[in-house]
Design a protein around this motif. Structure first.
Motif, PDB file in Angstrom:
ATOM      1  N   GLU A  24       0.844  -1.189   0.000  1.00  0.00           N
ATOM      2  CA  GLU A  24       0.000   0.000   0.000  1.00  0.00           C
ATOM      3  C   GLU A  24       0.886   1.249   0.000  1.00  0.00           C
ATOM      4  OE1 GLU A  24      -3.954   1.106   2.589  1.00  0.00           O
ATOM      5  OE2 GLU A  24      -2.408  -0.126   3.518  1.00  0.00           O
ATOM      6  N   GLU A  26      -0.133   4.570   0.643  1.00  0.00           N
ATOM      7  CA  GLU A  26      -0.449   5.440   1.784  1.00  0.00           C
ATOM      8  C   GLU A  26      -1.437   4.736   2.707  1.00  0.00           C
ATOM      9  OE1 GLU A  26      -1.501   9.493   0.939  1.00  0.00           O
ATOM     10  OE2 GLU A  26      -0.162   9.549  -0.796  1.00  0.00           O
ATOM     11  N   PRO A  28      -3.794   4.012   6.002  1.00  0.00           N
ATOM     12  CA  PRO A  28      -4.548   4.919   6.879  1.00  0.00           C
ATOM     13  C   PRO A  28      -3.681   5.320   8.075  1.00  0.00           C
ATOM     14  CG  PRO A  28      -5.871   3.010   6.272  1.00  0.00           C
ATOM     15  CD  PRO A  28      -4.482   2.744   5.795  1.00  0.00           C
ATOM     16  N   GLN A  31      -1.837   2.997  10.886  1.00  0.00           N
ATOM     17  CA  GLN A  31      -1.855   1.590  10.474  1.00  0.00           C
ATOM     18  C   GLN A  31      -0.614   1.267   9.649  1.00  0.00           C
ATOM     19  OE1 GLN A  31      -5.455   0.317   8.590  1.00  0.00           O
ATOM     20  NE2 GLN A  31      -6.775   1.243  10.127  1.00  0.00           N
ATOM     21  N   ASP A 127     -10.848  -2.324  -2.877  1.00  0.00           N
ATOM     22  CA  ASP A 127     -10.994  -2.521  -1.439  1.00  0.00           C
ATOM     23  C   ASP A 127     -11.422  -3.952  -1.098  1.00  0.00           C
ATOM     24  OD1 ASP A 127     -10.306   0.105  -0.697  1.00  0.00           O
ATOM     25  OD2 ASP A 127     -12.336   0.803  -1.109  1.00  0.00           O
TER      26      ASP A 127
END
Length: 129
Positions: A24, A26, A28, A31, A127
């Motif tokens: 990933e 960026e 959240p 996290q 997602d």
């Protein structure tokens, strides 16, 4: 959609299966970055390796040819989206912008990753995947 980038390519000598790991871009706040691991074929792994190393070949190979076809016909690779996982198989779409507008093309994630890396276009994971 979650934007990802290549984290690692694992080449296993004398094996038909290689491993590509995406991370990933960026996560959240607060996290850790999520990782996604895909098993790919040796030809796609070799092309991804060439992209990472900015290696050139004397003649265009398959992924290089596909990118040349797209660009010489007035298009560009806009993005890759890995959008589904069914029965242990990941599914992806490569979105191309061309004179007639955007077109999404069904493809294997490994091919889409190789083409996106070569074209410098972003890679996303839905997602739900």
């Amino acid at each position: 959609m979650i934007q990802v980038r290549l984290n690692q390519l694992v080449v296993i000598k004398d094996s038909d299966s290689q491993i590509v790991r995406l991370e990933e871009v960026e996560p959240p706040p607060g996290q850790a970055r999520r990782l996604m691991t895909l098993v790919i074929g040796p030809a796609e792994a070799a092309e991804i390796s060439r992209c990472v190393q900015s290696a050139e070949t004397p003649r265009p190979l398959t992924h290089q040819l596909a990118l040349q076809l797209a660009t010489q016909l007035g298009g560009r690779i806009q993005k890759t989206v890995i959008h589904d996982l069914r029965g242990g198989t990941f599914y992806a779409e490569l979105t191309l912008d061309g004179p007639a507008g955007a077109v999404a093309v069904d493809c294997r994630p490994s091919d889409a990753i190789a083409l996106s890396l070569r074209a410098g276009s972003p890679i996303y994971v839905a997602d739900k995947v």
